[in-house]
Design an enzyme around this catalytic site. Structure first.
Site, PDB file in Angstrom:
ATOM      1  N   ASP A   1       0.839  -1.344  -0.042  1.00 51.92           N
ATOM      2  CA  ASP A   1      -0.037  -0.083  -0.253  1.00 51.92           C
ATOM      3  C   ASP A   1       0.898   1.200  -0.099  1.00 51.92           C
ATOM      4  OD1 ASP A   1      -2.153  -1.696   0.231  1.00 51.92           O
ATOM      5  OD2 ASP A   1      -2.354  -1.594   2.689  1.00 51.92           O
TER       6      ASP A   1
ATOM      7  N   MET B   1      -5.993  -2.591  -4.662  1.00 54.76           N
ATOM      8  CA  MET B   1      -5.775  -2.413  -3.475  1.00 54.76           C
ATOM      9  C   MET B   1      -5.250  -1.180  -2.959  1.00 54.76           C
ATOM     10  SD  MET B   1      -4.624  -6.104  -2.087  1.00 54.76           S
ATOM     11  CE  MET B   1      -6.186  -7.286  -1.689  1.00 54.76           C
TER      12      MET B   1
ATOM     13  N   ARG C   1     -17.888  -2.822 -17.279  1.00 52.37           N
ATOM     14  CA  ARG C   1     -17.215  -3.988 -16.495  1.00 52.37           C
ATOM     15  C   ARG C   1     -16.397  -3.499 -15.287  1.00 52.37           C
ATOM     16  NH1 ARG C   1     -18.308  -8.565 -19.891  1.00 52.37           N
ATOM     17  NH2 ARG C   1     -20.163  -7.817 -20.810  1.00 52.37           N
TER      18      ARG C   1
HETATM   19  O1  F6P Z   1      -2.294  -4.097   3.392  1.00 56.03           O
HETATM   20  C1  F6P Z   1      -2.332  -4.905   2.351  1.00 56.03           C
HETATM   21  C2  F6P Z   1      -3.698  -5.068   1.752  1.00 56.03           C
HETATM   22  O2  F6P Z   1      -3.613  -6.102   0.566  1.00 56.03           O
HETATM   23  C3  F6P Z   1      -4.645  -4.055   1.347  1.00 56.03           C
HETATM   24  O3  F6P Z   1      -4.200  -3.396   0.282  1.00 56.03           O
HETATM   25  C4  F6P Z   1      -5.987  -4.624   1.399  1.00 56.03           C
HETATM   26  O4  F6P Z   1      -6.885  -3.861   1.711  1.00 56.03           O
HETATM   27  C5  F6P Z   1      -5.650  -5.834   2.471  1.00 56.03           C
HETATM   28  O5  F6P Z   1      -4.362  -5.807   2.879  1.00 56.03           O
HETATM   29  C6  F6P Z   1      -6.484  -6.898   2.580  1.00 56.03           C
HETATM   30  O6  F6P Z   1      -6.171  -7.881   3.340  1.00 56.03           O
HETATM   31  P1  F6P Z   1      -6.508  -9.415   3.496  1.00 56.03           P
HETATM   32  O7  F6P Z   1      -5.605 -10.279   2.645  1.00 56.03           O
HETATM   33  O8  F6P Z   1      -6.445  -9.669   5.062  1.00 56.03           O
HETATM   34  O9  F6P Z   1      -7.954  -9.493   3.041  1.00 56.03           O
END
Ligand code: F6P
Length: 338
Positions: A123, A165, A262
């Site tokens: 992130d 993400m 989409r």
């Molecule tokens: O912090 C990394 C991350 O991939 C975020 O971008 C995302 O919101 C979250 O983790 C998803 O977490 P999990 O794999 O626990 O669902």
């Protein structure tokens, strides 16, 4: 050492660098705590051998395993973590993690545990470091996806909404949007309503472009009321599971403009697989710096990339808030909107 939070390309490069320099230069011995803080709370660990640090540089994920276990939520809490640290007769703990994992590291440091941190996350939302490893790989994966989606969008005259993400920061969206030539990038840091989005797409159509690529960060929220997508499901650190905004934006575009639209959710593909060369190098630099910090006794510090140099900064500084996208970078993305 332990790795906590979501897995991230480059973790094994860090582990390898800590282990190799630690064993070859300092004669260190290592204990690998399995699955993040769970390893310390439930005493799941193993003594790491030199062979454990071989053949892992190019691998995604983490050989130590990971979890979102929060000691605060476990029986005995921090006292139990400290008791286990002492029972294992550890001299120091290297904690490789994001805001949540390093937040726990900071608390344990305040309680006297000698800890060095290494910031990790796709992130890129940790303060005091220009970049975290994993981010470059995630951006490369998202950019490749956008390139491929362009083909279908253009051939079928569709609008494709790509959800990426990033939690509550729009770093992946902004960088992948710039690299992939997105026609609009929606991030949590910037406010938009659906009419702004439609206006940009309409502007493109007036110029004879009958397809669009919209990149949306998973943490983006449309201004309109009543579109609350958050599930009530939370992890141990109180983070809600994000997702669904891409679908909502695509549906609204189709409904209001009559353009076939989409949504494509890239999800964990962005976190998986082999790290880029950049992330392997950054992870290696962070690992080397972390084991040096241990031997310099600089506890409570984490490694940080500042310009081209890796420097120590207090963990407390790194985790004080989430680092958000800077205006200058987003302004660059905006030049290409519409
Ligand atoms: O912090 C990394 C991350 O991939 C975020 O971008 C995302 O919101 C979250 O983790 C998803 O977490 P999990 O794999 O626990 O669902």
């Amino acid at each position: 050492m332990l790795t906590g939070g979501g897995d991230c390309p480059g973790l094994n490069a860090v582990i390898r660098a800590i282990g190799r320099k630690g064993m070859d230069y300092y004669n260190d011995e290592f204990v690998g705590l399995k699955n993040g803080w769970a390893g310390l709370m439930f005493l799941e660990y193993y003594e790491m051998q030199r062979k454990d640090f071989s053949g892992i540089l190019h691998l995604g994920g983490t050989i130590l395993g990971s979890s979102r276990t929060n000691p605060e939520k476990e029986e005995g809490g921090y006292d139990r973590a400290i008791k286990h640290f002492n029972e294992l007769k550890l001299d120091a703990l290297v904690v490789i993690g994001g805001n949540d994992t390093l937040g726990v590291a900071q608390k344990l440091h305040e309680k006297g545990i000698p800890i060095v941190g290494v910031p990790k996350t796709i992130d890129n939302d940790i303060c005091s470091t220009d970049m975290t490893f994993g981010f470059d790989t995630a951006v490369a994966v998202a950019t490749d996806a956008i390139d491929r989606l362009h083909t279908t969008a253009e051939s079928h005259h569709r609008c494709i909404v790509v959800e990426v993400m990033g939690r509550h920061s729009g770093w992946i969206a902004t960088h992948a949007g710039i690299a992939g030539g997105a026609d609009i990038v929606l991030i949590p840091e910037e406010s938009f309503d659906i009419n702004d989005v439609i206006e940009k797409i309409q502007f493109r159509m007036n110029r004879g472009k009958f397809f669009s690529i919209v990149v949306v960060a998973e943490g983006f929220e449309l201004k309109e009321e009543g579109w609350d997508l958050q599930t009530q499901e939370k992890d141990d650190f109180g983070n809600v599971r994000l997702g669904g905004i891409g679908d909502l934006v695509a549906r609204e575009i189709e409904k209001r403009m009559g353009i076939e639209s989409r949504a494509v959710v890239l999800g964990h593909v962005q976190r998986g697989g082999t790290p880029t060369a950049f992330d392997r190098v950054l992870g290696t630099k962070f690992g080397i710096a972390a084991i040096d910090l241990v031997h310099e006794g600089k506890f409570g510090m984490m490694t940080a990339l500042q310009g081209t140099k890796v420097r120590p900064v207090p963990i407390e500084e790194g985790v004080k808030e989430s680092k958000i996208v800077d205006k200058e970078t987003y302004e660059i993305a905006k030049v290409f909107f519409g």
